[in-house]
Design a protein around this motif. Structure first.
Motif, PDB file in Angstrom:
ATOM      1  N   ARG A 136      -1.050  14.809   7.591  1.00 33.48           N
ATOM      2  CA  ARG A 136      -2.213  14.651   6.721  1.00 33.48           C
ATOM      3  C   ARG A 136      -1.960  13.563   5.681  1.00 33.48           C
ATOM      4  NH1 ARG A 136      -4.539  18.969   2.237  1.00 33.48           N
ATOM      5  NH2 ARG A 136      -6.242  17.629   1.510  1.00 33.48           N
ATOM      6  N   ILE A 137      -2.896  12.631   5.576  1.00 33.78           N
ATOM      7  CA  ILE A 137      -2.805  11.546   4.608  1.00 33.78           C
ATOM      8  C   ILE A 137      -3.561  11.937   3.343  1.00 33.78           C
ATOM      9  CG2 ILE A 137      -3.483   9.152   4.131  1.00 33.78           C
ATOM     10  CD1 ILE A 137      -3.121   8.628   7.160  1.00 33.78           C
ATOM     11  N   LEU A 138      -2.861  11.888   2.210  1.00 31.51           N
ATOM     12  CA  LEU A 138      -3.485  12.201   0.924  1.00 31.51           C
ATOM     13  C   LEU A 138      -3.693  10.892   0.162  1.00 31.51           C
ATOM     14  CD1 LEU A 138      -1.417  15.343  -0.167  1.00 31.51           C
ATOM     15  CD2 LEU A 138      -3.499  15.237   1.190  1.00 31.51           C
ATOM     16  N   GLY A 139      -4.920  10.459   0.091  1.00 29.98           N
ATOM     17  CA  GLY A 139      -5.227   9.225  -0.628  1.00 29.98           C
ATOM     18  C   GLY A 139      -5.494   9.496  -2.096  1.00 29.98           C
ATOM     19  N   ASP A 199       0.853  -1.181   0.000  1.00 30.12           N
ATOM     20  CA  ASP A 199       0.000   0.000   0.000  1.00 30.12           C
ATOM     21  C   ASP A 199       0.886   1.227   0.000  1.00 30.12           C
ATOM     22  OD1 ASP A 199      -2.815   1.035   0.218  1.00 30.12           O
ATOM     23  OD2 ASP A 199      -1.905   2.087   1.907  1.00 30.12           O
ATOM     24  N   THR A 200       0.465   2.248  -0.724  1.00 24.17           N
ATOM     25  CA  THR A 200       1.222   3.495  -0.835  1.00 24.17           C
ATOM     26  C   THR A 200       0.338   4.661  -0.435  1.00 24.17           C
ATOM     27  OG1 THR A 200       2.550   2.617  -2.664  1.00 24.17           O
ATOM     28  CG2 THR A 200       2.501   5.009  -2.409  1.00 24.17           C
ATOM     29  N   THR A 201       0.897   5.564   0.336  1.00 24.79           N
ATOM     30  CA  THR A 201       0.169   6.789   0.654  1.00 24.79           C
ATOM     31  C   THR A 201       1.125   7.972   0.635  1.00 24.79           C
ATOM     32  OG1 THR A 201      -1.548   7.709   2.114  1.00 24.79           O
ATOM     33  CG2 THR A 201       0.434   6.854   3.178  1.00 24.79           C
ATOM     34  N   VAL A 202       0.564   9.134   0.446  1.00 27.45           N
ATOM     35  CA  VAL A 202       1.318  10.386   0.469  1.00 27.45           C
ATOM     36  C   VAL A 202       0.952  11.120   1.755  1.00 27.45           C
ATOM     37  CG1 VAL A 202       1.584  12.649  -0.634  1.00 27.45           C
ATOM     38  CG2 VAL A 202       1.499  10.567  -2.034  1.00 27.45           C
ATOM     39  N   ALA A 203       1.971  11.588   2.463  1.00 24.67           N
ATOM     40  CA  ALA A 203       1.738  12.284   3.731  1.00 24.67           C
ATOM     41  C   ALA A 203       2.330  13.683   3.672  1.00 24.67           C
ATOM     42  CB  ALA A 203       2.356  11.499   4.883  1.00 24.67           C
ATOM     43  N   LEU A 230       5.007   7.003   1.387  1.00 26.46           N
ATOM     44  CA  LEU A 230       5.193   5.814   2.229  1.00 26.46           C
ATOM     45  C   LEU A 230       4.621   4.599   1.510  1.00 26.46           C
ATOM     46  CD1 LEU A 230       3.738   7.449   5.461  1.00 26.46           C
ATOM     47  CD2 LEU A 230       6.140   7.410   4.759  1.00 26.46           C
ATOM     48  N   THR A 231       5.433   3.580   1.336  1.00 26.02           N
ATOM     49  CA  THR A 231       4.944   2.325   0.766  1.00 26.02           C
ATOM     50  C   THR A 231       5.310   1.178   1.698  1.00 26.02           C
ATOM     51  OG1 THR A 231       5.086   3.082  -1.526  1.00 26.02           O
ATOM     52  CG2 THR A 231       5.035   0.704  -1.169  1.00 26.02           C
TER      53      THR A 231
END
Length: 201
Positions: free
Chosen positions: A90-93, A82-86, A116-117
């Motif tokens: 704040r989490i940007l989906g 899973d990958t997310t941008v922070a 983050l992956t």
């Protein structure tokens, strides 16, 4: 080399695994009627980005394992990610629409954020996980640049509303970390996890 199960429909993760020389088969997660099953990716209240991405990657892996067992699929090593941008905490989906993509890209403009992956590999009773953390500095983005990018359709179905392997690579003034991790599957961490299953690179 043994074929693994890939618990992801991401074409980028498939391409990266192919580049590593790892044979895989994608789990489709559909029933006889064609209904698709998805893991709940909602953020828990107060959940830090690194905890969030680890939890979702593990949930995807455990969901896939249950799916395999229910359908009596052949036992093989299983990989999920899973990958997310922070941006800070704040989490940007993935943006739901153009307006949300525009807001996300505006927030990232001229700022440093983290990508983050989390990768999970399950082999029998063995569950291993690693986290790739990269820092990306975007140049300032004009309204016109953001609008052109949204019109391309590229921001959709991507965490943080961008894909570094596409046109958004031109937005990156500086980065530290894993380029493939930003794409969605850090190949170094993935290789380390698969080596525990007997794979050699």
């Amino acid at each position: 080399m043994q074929t693994i199960w890939l618990a992801s429909k991401s074409p980028r993760r498939a391409e990266l695994l192919q580049g590593m020389g790892v044979p895989f088969e994608v789990l489709q997660f559909t029933d006889a009627a064609g209904a698709q099953y998805e893991v709940d990716e909602s953020v828990h209240p107060g959940e830090p980005p690194r905890d969030y991405v680890r939890r979702v990657a593990l949930d995807k892996a455990l969901h896939a394992l249950s799916y395999m067992r229910d359908r009596q699929l052949v036992a093989r090593p299983l990989l999920s990610a899973d990958t997310t941008v922070a941006l800070g905490d704040r989490i940007l989906g993935k943006p739901a629409d153009a307006a949300e993509a525009r807001e996300m890209l505006g927030a990232l403009s001229g700022q440093v954020h983290e990508v983050l992956t989390a990768v999970v590999v399950i082999d029998g009773h063995d569950i291993r996980q690693m986290l790739s953390v990269s820092r990306v500095h975007f140049m300032p983005l004009s309204v016109e640049t953001i609008d052109r990018y949204i019109a391309s359709g590229e921001p959709f179905d991507k965490a943080g509303a961008y894909g570094i392997q596409g046109h958004a690579g031109t937005f990156v003034a500086d980065m530290q970390g894993s380029f493939t991790g930003i794409m969605g599957l850090p190949v170094h961490e993935t290789a380390c996890l698969l080596e525990h299953c007997g794979y050699r690179f």
